[in-house]
Design a protein around this motif. Structure first.
Motif, PDB file in Angstrom:
ATOM      1  N   VAL A 397       4.769   6.877   5.274  1.00 20.30           N
ATOM      2  CA  VAL A 397       3.562   6.060   5.276  1.00 20.30           C
ATOM      3  C   VAL A 397       2.567   6.581   4.250  1.00 20.30           C
ATOM      4  N   ASP A 398       2.428   7.920   4.218  1.00 11.09           N
ATOM      5  CA  ASP A 398       1.481   8.511   3.268  1.00 11.09           C
ATOM      6  C   ASP A 398       1.862   8.187   1.828  1.00 11.09           C
ATOM      7  N   ASP A 399       3.172   8.297   1.547  1.00  8.80           N
ATOM      8  CA  ASP A 399       3.624   7.982   0.194  1.00  8.80           C
ATOM      9  C   ASP A 399       3.264   6.557  -0.179  1.00  8.80           C
ATOM     10  N   ARG A 400       3.556   5.668   0.766  1.00  7.23           N
ATOM     11  CA  ARG A 400       3.244   4.266   0.497  1.00  7.23           C
ATOM     12  C   ARG A 400       1.755   4.081   0.275  1.00  7.23           C
ATOM     13  N   ARG A 401       0.995   4.768   1.131  1.00 14.92           N
ATOM     14  CA  ARG A 401      -0.455   4.590   1.007  1.00 14.92           C
ATOM     15  C   ARG A 401      -0.968   5.131  -0.303  1.00 14.92           C
ATOM     16  N   ALA A 402      -0.369   6.276  -0.725  1.00 13.52           N
ATOM     17  CA  ALA A 402      -0.782   6.863  -1.999  1.00 13.52           C
ATOM     18  C   ALA A 402      -0.459   5.873  -3.129  1.00 13.52           C
ATOM     19  N   THR A 403       0.738   5.291  -3.057  1.00 14.99           N
ATOM     20  CA  THR A 403       1.122   4.336  -4.099  1.00 14.99           C
ATOM     21  C   THR A 403       0.199   3.123  -4.068  1.00 14.99           C
ATOM     22  N   GLU A 404      -0.096   2.697  -2.849  1.00 13.97           N
ATOM     23  CA  GLU A 404      -0.966   1.536  -2.701  1.00 13.97           C
ATOM     24  C   GLU A 404      -2.337   1.802  -3.309  1.00 13.97           C
ATOM     25  N   LYS A 405      -2.854   2.984  -2.978  1.00 17.22           N
ATOM     26  CA  LYS A 405      -4.166   3.352  -3.493  1.00 17.22           C
ATOM     27  C   LYS A 405      -4.099   3.436  -5.018  1.00 17.22           C
ATOM     28  N   GLY A 406      -3.004   4.077  -5.481  1.00 15.31           N
ATOM     29  CA  GLY A 406      -2.804   4.202  -6.920  1.00 15.31           C
ATOM     30  C   GLY A 406      -2.769   2.842  -7.595  1.00 15.31           C
ATOM     31  N   LEU A 407      -2.128   1.891  -6.932  1.00 16.32           N
ATOM     32  CA  LEU A 407      -1.999   0.558  -7.525  1.00 16.32           C
ATOM     33  C   LEU A 407      -3.345  -0.151  -7.599  1.00 16.32           C
ATOM     34  N   ARG A 408      -4.146   0.042  -6.553  1.00 17.39           N
ATOM     35  CA  ARG A 408      -5.473  -0.579  -6.594  1.00 17.39           C
ATOM     36  C   ARG A 408      -6.248  -0.026  -7.778  1.00 17.39           C
ATOM     37  N   ARG A 409      -6.099   1.299  -7.952  1.00 12.76           N
ATOM     38  CA  ARG A 409      -6.779   1.925  -9.081  1.00 12.76           C
ATOM     39  C   ARG A 409      -6.183   1.390 -10.384  1.00 12.76           C
ATOM     40  N   ALA A 410      -4.858   1.251 -10.390  1.00 12.30           N
ATOM     41  CA  ALA A 410      -4.175   0.777 -11.596  1.00 12.30           C
ATOM     42  C   ALA A 410      -4.706  -0.594 -12.018  1.00 12.30           C
TER      43      ALA A 410
END
Ligand code: C2E
Ligand code: CA
Ligand code: CA
Length: 665
Positions: A397-410
């Protein structure tokens, strides 16, 4: 409040479709009638008091008192019913008992006033006679305003109250009495006709209001319910989840989310067709809803994914998990019995993932993700089983959330980029470009969509990304010389396509970027069409009418059913690269590809093969009848700038360029 909402959600159909217009309007009319009871009773008290005082001198006292007593006792009875009526559920239809009661009470009340003409009518005192007539007429005029919603009630009141005085005047014998009789009769007829008109107006306005309510409910239904199963949809369940999380924090209760995913649903769909698949989903939905607790909510996320939201399953995590497990077992065993669809007997199982809330801070999205990860674990464990979300799964879940957060930033920091891969015809001329997403991660370098597109599907991110992709691809298209039928192929995700505003968005971007819709091709997958075929076809047709074309991506991997494909307004099939890559080595793949091509030719649908890596593959495909190709053999996906340098002919000529060219020659 919450609980009534709950009931409504589990029975969405009953609340709007099966509601009978007539009973609904009748209920409205009865509500108006009963709401005016207090006013009527005050009028009765005042008039009966004045009348009794006035007639005190000319009528026997016991008669006056008896009449007064009966009249106002009836009022007390009416008051009792009035309070009982007020306790009825304002949302429910009013039982027919109340309509009958209204008729009986109107008759009784009318008779008490009719009795005035018999008991309180002095034999030869014209002044007092006229006074009684005046009071009765006044009461009837009042009744027209309060009882008109129900015609039988108002008619019976007027007739019971007025006819005795008409007859009484008539019997009295003198000319003036006869005139009074005639006048009273005329007045009675006038009252009857007025109440009929008033009744019509009231019914009309109720009908209008009723129609508006129905229209609003329909819109609500479409926005919040899944059209196949009538269960709440994703939007609705996210809203409910938010409420439930807040409520469980307040009340220190623990609730649970169950994520259900049918095992091997795809196989059923592929082998038996979508009609059977749809029916199965419906039956599953109804089995789940029937066995749920009153306070729980079931929803369909899409495809074969269902959610059950259970509120208040315990006060501690251990107790809650214990209870949820029991409930989840019950759900699992709902699938012990086979499903009967058409002539098929289907044995279907389900994998269930559980996440509790509010153990740690959880948003609806995170909670769904947790239950999704747990469901995935259940699948891994061999399907037909239950898994609860465990702390060890937190990493996923954390990995996904990190990616999700990263994508929002992206998205915000412009780290996303579109690469383009050319499509060529049999003579190697470029006929199209596929826009492929890349994420230029500041630390990890270029990330391909396979690593992030999949799970963003379950979040709203995919919408933002999809919007960005479409917008960017159109902007680039506007810079290209697309005169000679260059197609810009844009991948559309299921969630994006499912959005109600999808068609509008596409239209808007086309008009702001000024591109020609004929140059745009949307790539969709078969999977995204099964959810709601009718709506999907409607959307496709709307876009096709302005020139946008459609291709079915990854054809062969999914729900391919010929009969089904026939119904779709599709222009082109993209044969999935997994078949193409080994076509010259794997006989199976070769047969599949040949079949797809033959089938498409038969249906007059165009074909493009992707994953063409070698000249041999190309030759093979050509001999099978394929005329459009995409793959590393011609070009890998590349950034827009590189595309323009490598294929300068794609670039739009400078508007004045040709004129200058002619002038200088
Ligand atoms: P896809 O739509 O099937 O895209 C084709 C994939 O095949 C691309 O992978 C492309 O780089 C790769 N490919 C093309 N030619 C060859 C070849 O000759 N050999 C091999 N081995 N591969 C080849 P890519 O760019 O990694 O994209 C992967 C998937 O991500 C796409 O599959 C598509 O489903 C998705 N995707 C890419 N861009 C977008 C986007 O903008 N929106 C959405 N929703 N999905 C996207
Ligand atoms: Ca594609
Ligand atoms: Ca593909």
């Amino acid at each position: 409040m919450l609980d009534t909402d709950n009931n409504k959600q589990s029975q969405p159909q009953r609340s709007w479709r099966q509601k009978n217009d007539q009973t609904d309007i009748m209920s409205g009319l009865l509500r108006i009638i009963y709401s005016s009871v207090p006013l009527s009773l005050i009028a009765i008290l005042a008039n009966s008091t004045i009348l009794s005082i006035v007639q005190w001198g000319v009528i026997a006292h016991t008669t006056v008192l008896t009449w007064f007593g009966i009249t106002n006792s009836l009022s007390l009875v009416r008051l009792g019913f009035y309070f009982k009526f007020k306790r009825l559920d304002p949302e429910e239809d009013i039982p027919v008992f109340w309509a009958r009661l209204s008729l009986i009470i109107s008759a009784a009340s009318g008779l008490t006033w009719g009795a005035v003409a018999i008991w309180l009518f002095p034999a030869d005192d014209l002044v007092h006679q006229v006074f009684t007539a005046f009071v009765i007429a006044g009461m009837c005029a009042g009744a027209v305003t309060t009882l008109s919603p129900i015609l039988s009630s108002v008619y019976v009141f007027i007739l019971c109250a007025m006819l005795p005085i008409v007859i009484r005047f008539f019997q009295a014998g003198t000319d003036i009495n006869h005139a009074m009789a005639a006048m009273s009769l005329l007045f009675t007829l006038m009252l009857l006709s007025t109440s009929k008109k008033l009744n019509y107006t009231i019914r009309e306005s109720l009908l209008l209001r009723h129609e508006r309510v129905i229209a609003e409910e329909t819109i609500q239904q479409q926005a919040h319910y899944d059209s196949l199963t009538n269960l709440p949809n994703r939007r609705m369940i996210i809203g409910r989840l938010k409420q439930e999380i807040a409520r469980s924090v307040r009340h220190k209760h623990i609730g649970a989310v169950l994520f259900l995913d049918l095992d091997h649903f795809k196989t059923i769909n592929d082998s038996l067709g979508h009609g059977v698949g749809d029916k199965l989903l419906k039956q599953v939905a109804s089995r789940i809803s029937q066995r749920m607790r009153e306070e729980d909510t079931a929803a369909r996320l899409g495809g074969d994914e269902f959610i059950i939201l259970m509120s208040e399953v315990g006060d501690s995590a251990v107790e809650a998990m214990d209870n949820v497990m029991t409930l989840a077992e019950i759900i699992l065993h709902l699938f012990d019995e086979p499903f009967f669809i058409n002539e098929h007997e289907l044995h279907v199982t389900v994998s269930i993932g559980i996440a509790l809330f509010p153990l740690t801070e959880s948003s609806p999205d995170q909670l769904l993700q947790k239950s999704d990860v747990a469901m995935y674990e259940a699948k891994q464990a061999g399907r037909n089983t239950i898994r609860a979300f465990l702390p060890e799964m937190q990493k996923t879940v954390d990995d996904r959330r990190a990616t999700e957060k990263g994508l929002r930033r992206a998205l915000a920091k412009d780290e996303l980029e579109l690469y383009y891969q050319p499509q060529v015809d049999a003579d190697n001329r470029i006929i199209g470009l596929e826009a492929l997403l890349r994420w230029n991660h500041p630390a990890r370098g270029v990330i391909t969509p396979e690593e992030f597109i999949g799970f963003t599907e379950n979040t709203s991110l995919i919408i933002h990304i999809g919007d960005w992709v479409f917008n960017t691809a159109c902007k680039h298209l506007a810079e290209l010389d697309s005169g000679e039928e260059l197609t810009m192929c844009i991948n559309v995700s299921p969630r994006q396509f499912g959005e109600a505003s999808f068609v509008d968005k596409v239209n808007k971007v086309i008009s702001t970027t000024g591109v020609n819709p004929n140059n745009i091709q949307l790539e969709i997958t078969e999977g995204m069409l099964i959810k709601d075929v009718e709506t999907a076809i409607e959307k496709m047709q709307l876009l096709k009418s302005i020139g946008v074309s459609f291709s079915i991506d990854d054809f062969g991997t999914g729900y391919s059913s010929l009969a089904y494909l026939k119904r779709l307004p599709v222009d082109i099939l993209k044969i999935d690269k997994s078949f193409v890559l080994d076509i010259d080595r794997d006989e199976n793949d070769a047969v599949i590809v040949e079949t797809i091509i033959a089938m498409a030719q038969h249906m007059k649908i165009d074909i493009v093969a992707e994953g063409v890596e070698t000249g041999q593959i190309m030759e093979y495909l050509k001999s099978a009848g394929c005329r459009k190709f995409q793959g590393h053999l011609f070009a890998r996906p590349m950034p827009f700038n590189k595309l323009l340098t490598r294929f300068p002919e794609l670039k739009k000529p400078y508007p004045g360029a040709k004129v200058i060219g002619i002038g200088s020659s």
